[in-house]
Scaffold this active site. Sequence first.
Site: not given
Length: 507
Positions: A75, A78, A311, A315, A374-375, A378-379
């Site tokens: 079409c 379209c 992450w 978790h 552990t997270h 890292v933070n």
Amino acid sequence: MSLAHLVLFAGLLSLVIVASSSSSSPGSRSILRDISGENADQKDRAVELNSSNFDSVLRDTPAKYAVVEFFAHWCPACRNYKPHYEKVARLFNGPDAIHPGIVLMTRVDCAMKTNTKLCDRFSVSHYPMLFWGPPSKFVSGSGEPKKEKSEIVVIDDARTAERLLKWINKQTHSSYGLDDKKFENEHVRTNITDYKQISQAVYDIEEATAEAFDIILSNKVIKSSETSASFIRFIQLLAAHHASRRCRKGAAEILVNYDDLCPSGKCSYESSGGKDTLGSFPICGKDLPRGYYMFCRGSRNDTRGFSCGLWVLFHSLSVRIEDGESHFAFSTICDFVNNFFMCDECRLHFNDMCLSVKTPFKKVRDFVLWVWSTHNKVNERLMKDEASLGSGDPEFPKIIWPPRALCPSCYLSSDEKSIEWDHDNVYKFLKSYYGPKLVSLYKEKSVVGSKEETVSATAEDLTVATNALVVPVGAALAIAVASCAFGALACYWRTQQKNRKPRRSWN
Ligand code: FAD
């Protein structure tokens, strides 16, 4: 101890042995993928739907509303309309969406014979014809657009991009503009203390899982028996414990087919002679909507997203396992990061923290708290780096987590300088936050879906969400897939599984 538990124990034991033997010597890979995607602008953003994916895509989308354009590829009107439609779709769909998670823009080609019934279902009378409504109302619905009370309505004035957007704005009481700039949007929420936000994160972990899988495939990193074993273990963990049902199914299908896809640990990545490759088995299903990082959406294009999603995935896996699997899950995640997370700095630091664990975990509580602390380490490091380099997301500064406002009972004292944690309460909080809270939104939707869905017996066997059932099967599957050297019984079991394999996609 039941037979199932013995099987589980044997499976995990053998896998832990393989895991520890393959464990964690840092290599020299340093490919960091540009997650913003190349040539992003040239891709269509409206999602192409057909009779086989229509229901699943609309059922599983996190978007609040959907537009379905019925068109025919022959079409001319379209074809002329497509750039207008795409202009609006770019605002809402895809990795660069400016307003993600609000409107899913889709199209169905009614000139394809396979879609005839679908187009009939919506009484499509001309092309292009656009419908609007909550996505779930399109699922196996008749459409009934003319009925006054129907929640699906025909969009009657959408001839140009401007008019279509005006129409959408009216429905959503918004003021989106075609010139809105990336990430200048009200949906980046900086208030990380809102407990409810985690319910959106299930889409982020689906996307992070799919993205991790894409990275593995595009960099062809499964190339030795060691990386192959690490990959299998991770997939097994996902098949049993991923928070998303479709990712559990996708992972299970990869496990069942793994020996054919990667004989002797050597995967073929390019399809030849019509043979399946790993890429033929998308980990979270082929219809997974992409570009929906919401919980993990940064205020800038180059922040958050994939690594945040990873992450949250870790978790969410940690709180779903059982005591007996805690060391297996630990070594699996350590090896996965070491082999497949292609950020050298991240990998090396994480590996050091893995190597510092000298005594195998016996309790899930210890593992959950290890991932959390552990997270936080890292933070803590990144807090300093980002402050001096200005490289972090200004709206999402790193903090020691959870902040007091999110979990007051996690804190033993009010001294902000030297935090004393109540580890029992931290554990309780993490179990709830990354457990039921994370899937609360998703569950509602899958309840709607499960009524209509007929899932194959094999998929259900492998992915039943109750640990009582899934773990023994998952462990047995791992034994069988990892190697038939575990004995004739495992081989026999595996052959049985393969014979039962349905010849269809999971979705
Ligand atoms: P993220 O740190 O990604 O956290 C995502 C979400 O998790 C947060 O929004 C919060 O809601 C929640 N959260 C935060 N802390 C915790 C916690 N302790 N426990 C539970 N939930 C928490 N980047 C580097 O520059 N250097 C590195 O060495 C490095 N190592 C990494 C190692 C791994 C395994 C991973 C997955 C990522 C690593 N990254 C590293 C990336 C970095 O940690 C962040 O993912 C990235 O900077 C994006 O940060 P974010 O603000 O989205 O929050």
